[in-house]
Design a protein around this motif. Structure first.
Motif, PDB file in Angstrom:
ATOM      1  N   ILE A  14      96.912 129.452  59.366  1.00 59.92           N
ATOM      2  CA  ILE A  14      97.894 128.978  60.336  1.00 59.92           C
ATOM      3  C   ILE A  14      97.408 127.701  61.021  1.00 59.92           C
ATOM      4  O   ILE A  14      98.194 126.789  61.264  1.00 59.92           O
ATOM      5  N   GLN A  15      96.114 127.600  61.294  1.00 61.78           N
ATOM      6  CA  GLN A  15      95.585 126.388  61.908  1.00 61.78           C
ATOM      7  C   GLN A  15      95.774 125.182  60.993  1.00 61.78           C
ATOM      8  O   GLN A  15      96.020 124.076  61.460  1.00 61.78           O
ATOM      9  N   LEU A  16      95.681 125.391  59.692  1.00 61.41           N
ATOM     10  CA  LEU A  16      95.823 124.280  58.748  1.00 61.41           C
ATOM     11  C   LEU A  16      97.272 123.906  58.466  1.00 61.41           C
ATOM     12  O   LEU A  16      97.598 122.734  58.319  1.00 61.41           O
ATOM     13  N   VAL A  17      98.146 124.901  58.361  1.00 60.91           N
ATOM     14  CA  VAL A  17      99.517 124.614  57.919  1.00 60.91           C
ATOM     15  C   VAL A  17     100.584 125.105  58.881  1.00 60.91           C
ATOM     16  O   VAL A  17     101.769 125.058  58.569  1.00 60.91           O
ATOM     17  N   ARG A  57      98.204 112.725  59.133  1.00 61.14           N
ATOM     18  CA  ARG A  57      96.780 112.448  59.389  1.00 61.14           C
ATOM     19  C   ARG A  57      95.966 113.731  59.477  1.00 61.14           C
ATOM     20  O   ARG A  57      94.854 113.812  58.947  1.00 61.14           O
ATOM     21  N   GLU A  58      96.505 114.734  60.161  1.00 65.26           N
ATOM     22  CA  GLU A  58      95.800 116.011  60.275  1.00 65.26           C
ATOM     23  C   GLU A  58      95.630 116.664  58.906  1.00 65.26           C
ATOM     24  O   GLU A  58      94.557 117.172  58.583  1.00 65.26           O
ATOM     25  N   MET A  59      96.696 116.644  58.117  1.00 63.16           N
ATOM     26  CA  MET A  59      96.616 117.273  56.797  1.00 63.16           C
ATOM     27  C   MET A  59      95.690 116.496  55.871  1.00 63.16           C
ATOM     28  O   MET A  59      94.992 117.088  55.047  1.00 63.16           O
ATOM     29  N   GLU A  60      95.641 115.187  56.028  1.00 61.94           N
ATOM     30  CA  GLU A  60      94.702 114.382  55.235  1.00 61.94           C
ATOM     31  C   GLU A  60      93.264 114.718  55.645  1.00 61.94           C
ATOM     32  O   GLU A  60      92.391 114.891  54.785  1.00 61.94           O
ATOM     33  N   ALA A  61      93.025 114.845  56.935  1.00 59.75           N
ATOM     34  CA  ALA A  61      91.688 115.173  57.434  1.00 59.75           C
ATOM     35  C   ALA A  61      91.222 116.545  56.935  1.00 59.75           C
ATOM     36  O   ALA A  61      90.026 116.756  56.720  1.00 59.75           O
ATOM     37  N   LEU A  64      94.352 118.449  52.606  1.00 63.97           N
ATOM     38  CA  LEU A  64      95.564 119.005  51.996  1.00 63.97           C
ATOM     39  C   LEU A  64      96.403 117.941  51.304  1.00 63.97           C
ATOM     40  O   LEU A  64      97.097 118.233  50.329  1.00 63.97           O
ATOM     41  N   ILE A  65      96.373 116.726  51.833  1.00 62.21           N
ATOM     42  CA  ILE A  65      97.133 115.638  51.215  1.00 62.21           C
ATOM     43  C   ILE A  65      96.228 114.446  50.983  1.00 62.21           C
ATOM     44  O   ILE A  65      95.179 114.305  51.618  1.00 62.21           O
ATOM     45  N   GLN A  66      96.672 113.615  50.073  1.00 60.07           N
ATOM     46  CA  GLN A  66      95.963 112.380  49.759  1.00 60.07           C
ATOM     47  C   GLN A  66      96.866 111.215  50.116  1.00 60.07           C
ATOM     48  O   GLN A  66      98.062 111.234  49.811  1.00 60.07           O
ATOM     49  N   ARG A  67      96.290 110.223  50.745  1.00 65.17           N
ATOM     50  CA  ARG A  67      97.016 109.017  51.149  1.00 65.17           C
ATOM     51  C   ARG A  67      96.504 107.861  50.307  1.00 65.17           C
ATOM     52  O   ARG A  67      95.319 107.540  50.350  1.00 65.17           O
ATOM     53  N   ASN A  68      97.382 107.250  49.534  1.00 63.36           N
ATOM     54  CA  ASN A  68      97.015 106.113  48.705  1.00 63.36           C
ATOM     55  C   ASN A  68      97.668 104.854  49.265  1.00 63.36           C
ATOM     56  O   ASN A  68      98.886 104.793  49.390  1.00 63.36           O
ATOM     57  N   VAL A  69      96.839 103.869  49.597  1.00 64.48           N
ATOM     58  CA  VAL A  69      97.318 102.600  50.126  1.00 64.48           C
ATOM     59  C   VAL A  69      97.151 101.546  49.031  1.00 64.48           C
ATOM     60  O   VAL A  69      96.066 101.389  48.474  1.00 64.48           O
ATOM     61  N   TYR A  70      98.239 100.854  48.726  1.00 62.89           N
ATOM     62  CA  TYR A  70      98.215  99.808  47.712  1.00 62.89           C
ATOM     63  C   TYR A  70      98.149  98.453  48.398  1.00 62.89           C
ATOM     64  O   TYR A  70      98.898  98.201  49.352  1.00 62.89           O
ATOM     65  N   PRO A  71      97.276  97.560  47.938  1.00 64.89           N
ATOM     66  CA  PRO A  71      97.082  96.260  48.591  1.00 64.89           C
ATOM     67  C   PRO A  71      98.172  95.254  48.235  1.00 64.89           C
ATOM     68  O   PRO A  71      97.951  94.306  47.499  1.00 64.89           O
ATOM     69  N   LYS A  76     102.110  99.280  50.839  1.00 69.75           N
ATOM     70  CA  LYS A  76     102.747 100.434  50.202  1.00 69.75           C
ATOM     71  C   LYS A  76     101.789 101.612  50.337  1.00 69.75           C
ATOM     72  O   LYS A  76     100.626 101.516  49.941  1.00 69.75           O
ATOM     73  N   VAL A  77     102.274 102.694  50.937  1.00 75.52           N
ATOM     74  CA  VAL A  77     101.469 103.891  51.144  1.00 75.52           C
ATOM     75  C   VAL A  77     102.212 105.071  50.540  1.00 75.52           C
ATOM     76  O   VAL A  77     103.405 105.261  50.803  1.00 75.52           O
ATOM     77  N   GLU A  78     101.515 105.847  49.728  1.00 73.14           N
ATOM     78  CA  GLU A  78     102.106 107.040  49.119  1.00 73.14           C
ATOM     79  C   GLU A  78     101.279 108.263  49.488  1.00 73.14           C
ATOM     80  O   GLU A  78     100.059 108.176  49.634  1.00 73.14           O
ATOM     81  N   TYR A  79     101.990 109.381  49.608  1.00 75.08           N
ATOM     82  CA  TYR A  79     101.351 110.653  49.934  1.00 75.08           C
ATOM     83  C   TYR A  79     101.581 111.635  48.808  1.00 75.08           C
ATOM     84  O   TYR A  79     102.675 111.711  48.244  1.00 75.08           O
ATOM     85  N   SER A  80     100.547 112.405  48.506  1.00 75.79           N
ATOM     86  CA  SER A  80     100.656 113.464  47.505  1.00 75.79           C
ATOM     87  C   SER A  80      99.736 114.602  47.928  1.00 75.79           C
ATOM     88  O   SER A  80      98.846 114.433  48.764  1.00 75.79           O
ATOM     89  N   LEU A  81      99.956 115.758  47.332  1.00 82.03           N
ATOM     90  CA  LEU A  81      99.104 116.902  47.634  1.00 82.03           C
ATOM     91  C   LEU A  81      97.810 116.823  46.837  1.00 82.03           C
ATOM     92  O   LEU A  81      97.807 116.402  45.678  1.00 82.03           O
ATOM     93  N   THR A  82      96.741 117.242  47.465  1.00 86.40           N
ATOM     94  CA  THR A  82      95.481 117.404  46.754  1.00 86.40           C
ATOM     95  C   THR A  82      95.538 118.738  46.006  1.00 86.40           C
ATOM     96  O   THR A  82      96.514 119.494  46.128  1.00 86.40           O
TER      97      THR A  82
END
Length: 111
Positions: A14-17, A57-61, A64-71, A76-82
């Motif tokens: 519950i603390q995570l999700v 940000r919390e889920m990335e920390a 649970l999720i991955q944040r990909n930043v394209y230069p 361009k920022v994309e989010y996906s599940l780890t």
């Protein structure tokens, strides 16, 4: 005597999700990669930009999720599940199935 409380697995989950938005974010990312605005429009139209950013940000920390930043310009920022985030999909599927049955029961009780 050891008075330390043994960790509770349900409490840890519950603390995570827990909360209003994290399960919905995970649900919508379970089968696709999404950009911030796609996620907001498709999944969470009522969430504020600040809250969505905080939740992501919390889920990335927590891994649970991955944040990909394209230069590129604009950025361009994309989010996906780890893999860890993806492991929550069966739990959310069960919640979805339960919710569907509940809604059907409520609809039949209204008649």
């Amino acid at each position: 005597m050891n008075n330390q409380k043994k960790p509770d697995p349900v409490e840890a989950t519950i603390q995570l999700v827990g909360g209003k938005w994290k399960p919905l974010i995970i649900w919508h990312l379970s089968n696709q990669t999404m950009r911030f605005n796609e996620l907001k429009r498709a999944a969470l139209p009522k969430v504020t930009q600040k809250m969505l950013t905080q939740q992501l940000r919390e889920m990335e920390a927590h891994g649970l999720i991955q944040r990909n930043v394209y230069p590129v310009v604009p950025p361009k920022v994309e989010y996906s599940l780890t893999e860890l985030g993806q492991s929550l999909s069966p739990l959310l599927k069960e919640m979805c199935d339960w919710g569907q049955k509940y809604l059907e029961t409520q609809k039949s009780n209204v008649k």
